[in-house]
Design an enzyme around this catalytic site. Structure first.
Site, PDB file in Angstrom:
ATOM      1  N   GLU A  16       5.569   4.325   1.972  1.00 19.57           N
ATOM      2  CA  GLU A  16       4.841   3.003   1.413  1.00 19.57           C
ATOM      3  C   GLU A  16       4.674   1.949   2.574  1.00 19.57           C
ATOM      4  OE1 GLU A  16       7.795   1.887  -1.199  1.00 19.57           O
ATOM      5  OE2 GLU A  16       7.285   3.337  -2.853  1.00 19.57           O
ATOM      6  N   VAL A  17       3.816   1.040   2.087  1.00 20.91           N
ATOM      7  CA  VAL A  17       3.605  -0.046   3.272  1.00 20.91           C
ATOM      8  C   VAL A  17       4.040  -1.418   2.708  1.00 20.91           C
ATOM      9  CG1 VAL A  17       2.193  -1.239   4.946  1.00 20.91           C
ATOM     10  CG2 VAL A  17       1.952   1.020   4.445  1.00 20.91           C
ATOM     11  N   GLY A  63       0.959  -1.247  -0.091  1.00 22.56           N
ATOM     12  CA  GLY A  63       0.122   0.137   0.009  1.00 22.56           C
ATOM     13  C   GLY A  63       0.851   0.855   0.044  1.00 22.56           C
ATOM     14  N   LYS A  84       6.086   0.174   7.206  1.00 19.28           N
ATOM     15  CA  LYS A  84       5.637   1.492   6.820  1.00 19.28           C
ATOM     16  C   LYS A  84       7.196   2.131   6.621  1.00 19.28           C
ATOM     17  CE  LYS A  84       2.402   5.033   7.586  1.00 19.28           C
ATOM     18  NZ  LYS A  84       1.253   5.129   8.751  1.00 19.28           N
ATOM     19  N   GLY A 135       0.624   5.509   1.214  1.00 21.73           N
ATOM     20  CA  GLY A 135      -0.244   6.459   1.746  1.00 21.73           C
ATOM     21  C   GLY A 135       0.329   7.736   1.840  1.00 21.73           C
ATOM     22  N   ARG A 136       0.063   8.839   2.734  1.00 21.44           N
ATOM     23  CA  ARG A 136       0.538  10.009   2.371  1.00 21.44           C
ATOM     24  C   ARG A 136       2.070  10.136   2.892  1.00 21.44           C
ATOM     25  NH1 ARG A 136      -3.798  12.969   6.169  1.00 21.44           N
ATOM     26  NH2 ARG A 136      -3.888  10.652   6.963  1.00 21.44           N
ATOM     27  N   PHE A 137       2.311   9.157   3.809  1.00 21.44           N
ATOM     28  CA  PHE A 137       3.831   9.407   4.547  1.00 21.44           C
ATOM     29  C   PHE A 137       4.672   8.627   3.869  1.00 21.44           C
ATOM     30  CE2 PHE A 137       0.987  10.651   7.830  1.00 21.44           C
ATOM     31  CZ  PHE A 137       1.058  11.930   7.746  1.00 21.44           C
ATOM     32  N   ASP A 164      -7.296  10.975  13.179  1.00 15.87           N
ATOM     33  CA  ASP A 164      -7.338  10.464  11.718  1.00 15.87           C
ATOM     34  C   ASP A 164      -8.235   9.113  11.805  1.00 15.87           C
ATOM     35  OD1 ASP A 164      -7.114  10.917   9.054  1.00 15.87           O
ATOM     36  OD2 ASP A 164      -4.809   9.974   9.189  1.00 15.87           O
TER      37      ASP A 164
HETATM   38  N1  LIG Z   1       0.042  -3.722   9.391  1.00 12.81           N
HETATM   39  C1  LIG Z   1      -0.611  -3.595   8.082  1.00 12.81           C
HETATM   40  N2  LIG Z   1      -0.993  -5.086   7.652  1.00 12.81           N
HETATM   41  C2  LIG Z   1      -1.543  -5.192   6.390  1.00 12.81           C
HETATM   42  N3  LIG Z   1      -1.713  -3.821   5.538  1.00 12.81           N
HETATM   43  C3  LIG Z   1      -1.435  -2.900   6.101  1.00 12.81           C
HETATM   44  C4  LIG Z   1      -0.764  -2.746   7.281  1.00 12.81           C
HETATM   45  N4  LIG Z   1      -0.651  -1.376   7.219  1.00 12.81           N
HETATM   46  C5  LIG Z   1      -1.083  -0.809   6.318  1.00 12.81           C
HETATM   47  N5  LIG Z   1      -1.478  -1.593   5.304  1.00 12.81           N
HETATM   48  C6  LIG Z   1      -1.990  -1.467   3.993  1.00 12.81           C
HETATM   49  O1  LIG Z   1      -1.313  -0.402   3.402  1.00 12.81           O
HETATM   50  C7  LIG Z   1      -2.063   0.806   3.045  1.00 12.81           C
HETATM   51  C8  LIG Z   1      -1.496   1.916   3.145  1.00 12.81           C
HETATM   52  O2  LIG Z   1      -1.367   2.511   4.427  1.00 12.81           O
HETATM   53  P1  LIG Z   1      -1.178   3.748   4.897  1.00 12.81           P
HETATM   54  O3  LIG Z   1      -1.670   4.035   6.447  1.00 12.81           O
HETATM   55  O4  LIG Z   1       0.272   4.209   4.567  1.00 12.81           O
HETATM   56  O5  LIG Z   1      -1.919   4.771   3.904  1.00 12.81           O
HETATM   57  P2  LIG Z   1      -3.407   5.084   4.144  1.00 12.81           P
HETATM   58  O6  LIG Z   1      -4.253   4.764   5.595  1.00 12.81           O
HETATM   59  O7  LIG Z   1      -4.105   4.195   2.954  1.00 12.81           O
HETATM   60  O8  LIG Z   1      -3.713   6.445   3.799  1.00 12.81           O
HETATM   61  P3  LIG Z   1      -3.372   7.581   4.949  1.00 12.81           P
HETATM   62  O9  LIG Z   1      -1.933   8.169   4.304  1.00 12.81           O
HETATM   63  O10 LIG Z   1      -4.300   8.610   4.811  1.00 12.81           O
HETATM   64  O11 LIG Z   1      -3.163   6.864   6.131  1.00 12.81           O
HETATM   65  C9  LIG Z   1      -3.466   0.549   3.971  1.00 12.81           C
HETATM   66  O12 LIG Z   1      -4.547   1.122   3.266  1.00 12.81           O
HETATM   67  C10 LIG Z   1      -3.385  -0.929   4.114  1.00 12.81           C
HETATM   68  O13 LIG Z   1      -4.220  -1.590   2.922  1.00 12.81           O
HETATM   69 MG   LIG Z   2      -3.289   5.323   6.990  1.00 13.22          MG
END
Ligand SMILES: Nc1ncnc2c1ncn2[C@@H]1O[C@H](COP(=O)(O)OP(=O)(O)OP(=O)(O)O)[C@@H](O)[C@H]1O
Ligand SMILES: [Mg+2]
Length: 505
Positions: A220-221, A214, A234, A216-218, A335
């Protein structure tokens, strides 16, 4: 002896005189020699050589005059020039009649070998011959530099760990210990705030990243592997160092660990010389976020209650202050949304993304950071956040804003509940009232001015579980934050609902 010297001198003089007086006879293959019976005479040397013409092996035999035998000892005419092979000069009569055939030589397409007109090597081959070894040399150099840095880093890393606590590392990280062992032992015996920092670093640096899951704003995961188990990593971009630090700090709040809050494992900042990599390692949940889950699946009444109750459970724990030396401050998330809640294998929730959270110090009634006005995701902002009337000195206000967002998450879940064979498609809250990436102004108009909320369909009244969920939502969405339900209240209502519905949680 004197006699021998005299006779040698006489012999040399004879040869010189013979050469001066008698010309050397050689075989000759040129057209001029056809008149003289393919012979020629010279005061120099006989020469023979081989070349290829139209793929055919040809022999050349000629006379070389003495003045052309330069430089002496290694005359140019006696060397194999471009396109010529097997070149010989000799100095006795007909000595150049020797066999010039080249055994098993594949005739080159043009004359002889070498690059250029008539050469066997084209430009590509020549470049390959020069660039090949150069490339190999560069690769070797790069590998050596990499190995050197790798060893240096590993060495420095060992040094640092040894300085921090040489005795403990092997104790914590014995090969047979899993992450769950490590964390369980530390949270039951220790401070409950997570692994010691040097263990965190060692764990983080032995994770093998597998795939990106995934963005997000900050940053990659990623899904990573550590000792045969999955972990989520993350990776923050280097300009988000403050977010990384803050999130790691909040996760390490004493007594935060809870089954409905994402399990934190480690934070690590790795400097690879060029940039700093900021890692936050946590439990991995293969269903991903609640947003991902609801998009993919509808849920049963039992599934809906499990998700809703576990989310309330997590939020209640986050909000709650635990008094005592091993106590925990109240924390507001700021959030909350379906993308920041993960779904565990047993279909319960784990609240994640604590990077924007604030902690309450009840002794001084202050908040641990200067909170900025409007953080979080616009779509989920409470009315008092949108119109900036929130009292930021009052910690309870932030908890109330979280409850508003929880109500929206409940709306997302309840729409997906299969009741009487009917469920609605997944939608984000306010999908029908604002565009896909709404501005604060667009949200404010809808939520504050028009006082609109996501619609709760009438047919939900026909099903007890849906009716209760609808009622909770409305009570989360009051314009007046103080009038909203608390997480604890929601938890109690949903616990009662699960008993009424005969659901084992
Ligand atoms: N611990 C985890 N286990 C499995 N998948 C995860 C985990 N943490 C995050 N993810 C996946 O990664 C994606 C990205 O997470 P991230 O928190 O970076 O961004 P977001 O929540 O989609 O947006 P934002 O930046 O607004 O928080 C999530 O939507 C989820 O699908
Ligand atoms: Mg998030």
């Amino acid at each position: 002896m004197a006699n021998f010297r005299i006779s040698l001198a006489v012999a040399v003089v004879h040869v010189v005189l013979y050469r001066a007086c008698n010309a050397l006879r050689c075989n000759c293959t040129t057209t001029q020699c056809q008149k003289t019976g393919s012979q020629c005479e010279t005061d120099g040397a006989c020469m023979a050589s081989t070349f290829f013409s139209n793929g055919q092996e040809q022999h050349i035999r000629v006379c070389i005059t003495r003045d052309r035998l330069v430089p002496p000892g290694q005359p140019f005419y006696c060397l194999s020039a471009e396109g010529y092979l097997n070149t010989h000069c000799c100095y006795t009569d007909y000595c150049n009649s020797m066999d010039l055939k080249i055994p098993s030589v594949t005739p080159p397409p043009e004359l002889g070998g070498g690059y250029g007109p008539g050469g066997t090597w084209g430009l590509v081959e020549l470049v390959a011959v020069i660039a090949g070894p150069l490339f190999l040399l560069c690769v070797l150099l790069l590998v050596s530099v990499f190995l050197y840095h790798y060893h240096q880093r590993a060495y420095n890393h060992r040094q640092r760990l040894e300085v921090e606590d040489p005795s403990c590392e092997h104790l914590y990280l014995a090969k047979d210990r899993s992450l769950q062992d490590l964390i369980y032992n530390l949270s039951t015996s220790g401070s409950g705030s997570g692994l010691p920092l040097f263990v965190q670093r060692t764990v983080a640096r032995t994770i093998v990243l597998q795939e990106i899951i995934g963005k997000g704003r900050f940053g990659e995961v990623w899904r990573g592997r550590w000792r045969g188990g999955d972990v989520a990593v993350k990776i923050f971009s280097s300009r988000e160092e403050r977010s990384w630090f803050r999130e790691a700090e909040i996760y390490q709040t004493i007594m935060l660990r809870h089954e409905n809050i994402l399990g934190f494992i480690a934070a690590d900042n790795k400097d690879n010389g060029t940039w700093t990599q900021l890692w936050l390692v946590s439990d991995y949940h293969e269903y991903g976020s609640l947003f991902d889950y609801l998009n993919r699946y509808s849920v049963t009444t039992e599934g809906m209650i499990k998700l809703a109750l576990s989310a309330a459970n997590g939020l209640a724990h986050l909000h709650m202050e635990i008094l005592g030396t091993q106590g925990k401050p109240g924390i507001a998330h700021r959030d909350l949304k379906s993308k920041n809640i993960l779904v565990k294998k047993n279909c319960t929730c784990a609240i994640a993304d604590l990077g924007l959270a604030v902690r309450h110090d009840s002794a001084t009634d202050t908040i641990d950071i200067a909170p900025n006005q409007r953080v979080g995701t616009k779509r989920y902002m409470a009315p008092e956040v949108l119109d900036e009337t929130i009292n930021m000195k009052h910690f309870e206000s932030f908890k109330c804003a979280d409850i508003y967002a929880l109500g929206l998450v409940y709306w997302e879940i309840t729409r997906r509940c299969n009741s009487g064979g009917v469920h609605e498609e997944y939608q984000l809250p306010y999908f029908d009232l604002v565009p896909s990436d709404p501005s604060i102004e667009e949200m404010r108009k809808v939520v504050c001015d028009q006082k609109l909320r996501p619609s709760v369909p009438n047919w939900w009244q026909s099903y007890e579980a849906l009716r209760v969920m609808g009622k909770i939502m409305r009570e989360c969405w009051y314009a007046n934050g103080a009038a909203r339900l608390t997480a604890l209240r929601i938890k109690k209502t949903l616990s009662q609902l699960s008993i009424d519905e005969d659901i084992k949680i």
